[in-house]
Design an enzyme around this catalytic site. Sequence first.
Site, mmCIF file in Angstrom:
data_model
loop_
_atom_site.group_PDB
_atom_site.id
_atom_site.type_symbol
_atom_site.label_atom_id
_atom_site.label_comp_id
_atom_site.label_asym_id
_atom_site.label_seq_id
_atom_site.Cartn_x
_atom_site.Cartn_y
_atom_site.Cartn_z
ATOM 1 N N GLY A 263 32.009 49.215 -15.650
ATOM 2 C CA GLY A 263 32.228 47.863 -16.126
ATOM 3 C C GLY A 263 30.946 47.068 -16.050
ATOM 4 O O GLY A 263 30.014 47.437 -15.330
ATOM 5 N N GLN B 202 25.448 39.827 -15.601
ATOM 6 C CA GLN B 202 24.573 40.936 -15.215
ATOM 7 C C GLN B 202 23.488 41.225 -16.250
ATOM 8 O O GLN B 202 22.527 41.929 -15.957
ATOM 9 C CB GLN B 202 25.386 42.215 -14.967
ATOM 10 N N CYS C 138 27.412 48.503 -7.225
ATOM 11 C CA CYS C 138 27.181 47.502 -8.261
ATOM 12 C C CYS C 138 25.813 47.748 -8.886
ATOM 13 O O CYS C 138 24.837 47.967 -8.163
ATOM 14 C CB CYS C 138 27.238 46.112 -7.637
ATOM 15 N N LEU C 139 25.755 47.680 -10.202
ATOM 16 C CA LEU C 139 24.478 47.883 -10.906
ATOM 17 C C LEU C 139 23.439 46.850 -10.486
ATOM 18 O O LEU C 139 22.248 47.093 -10.575
ATOM 19 C CB LEU C 139 24.676 47.750 -12.419
ATOM 20 N N HIS D 200 36.220 43.361 -9.147
ATOM 21 C CA HIS D 200 34.754 43.350 -8.994
ATOM 22 C C HIS D 200 34.086 42.620 -10.174
ATOM 23 O O HIS D 200 33.221 41.766 -9.984
ATOM 24 C CB HIS D 200 34.255 44.802 -8.906
ATOM 25 N N GLU D 201 34.526 42.936 -11.381
ATOM 26 C CA GLU D 201 33.880 42.348 -12.566
ATOM 27 C C GLU D 201 34.191 40.861 -12.684
ATOM 28 O O GLU D 201 33.326 40.067 -13.054
ATOM 29 C CB GLU D 201 34.302 43.092 -13.838
ATOM 30 N N HIS E 222 32.084 38.709 -10.607
ATOM 31 C CA HIS E 222 30.767 38.410 -11.199
ATOM 32 C C HIS E 222 30.804 37.110 -12.012
ATOM 33 O O HIS E 222 29.827 36.379 -12.055
ATOM 34 C CB HIS E 222 30.312 39.542 -12.133
HETATM 35 ZN ZN ZN Z 1 28.826 44.564 -10.033
#
Ligand code: ZN
Length: 162
Positions: A48, A53, A90-91, A132-133, A136
């Site tokens: 995702g 991000q 997480c990226l 999680h998304e 963000h």
């Molecule tokens: Zn993340």
Amino acid sequence: MPIREIRKIGDPVLRKVAEEVEEIDQEIMDVVRDMIDTVKDEQFAAVGLAAPQIGISKRIVVLNYDETEVLINPQIEVLGDDFFEEEEGCLSIFSVPCKVKRAKKVRLSAKDMKGNEIIIEASDMLAKILQHEIDHLDGKLFIDYLQKDIKRDLMLKISKFQ
Ligand code: ZN
């Protein structure tokens, strides 16, 4: 099709509350197209991606789980009172996965690219991804759920990457 640079922890855009999408215009379509290209890029192996991000403070999430799904202005509701704890990465936080407590079941509502309403009822892994998304979009990162000392150790590790 451009793959966007992933913003990393320390970038203020990750801490802003993202704005609602008012109209799915060309600008939003371009952002979504880049998000899809980015989330599907093999180097990330991502499930995702949230717009902040890639530096866009708008309420857009692209899922890359089972299938690719675009969620505009998603809203999440916890179902029941079961929680579970699993490793999460997480990226935007390099590769330091940590255990995070999440609701086991959620219901999400959002708009798709055509403005149609989507409802997703999810449990376990997908529920975790959605929570999680959406965090963000509210300027939250998974490390915010960690105990203070664990978070401090993690921040030290992260600072070595930067
Ligand atoms: Zn993340």
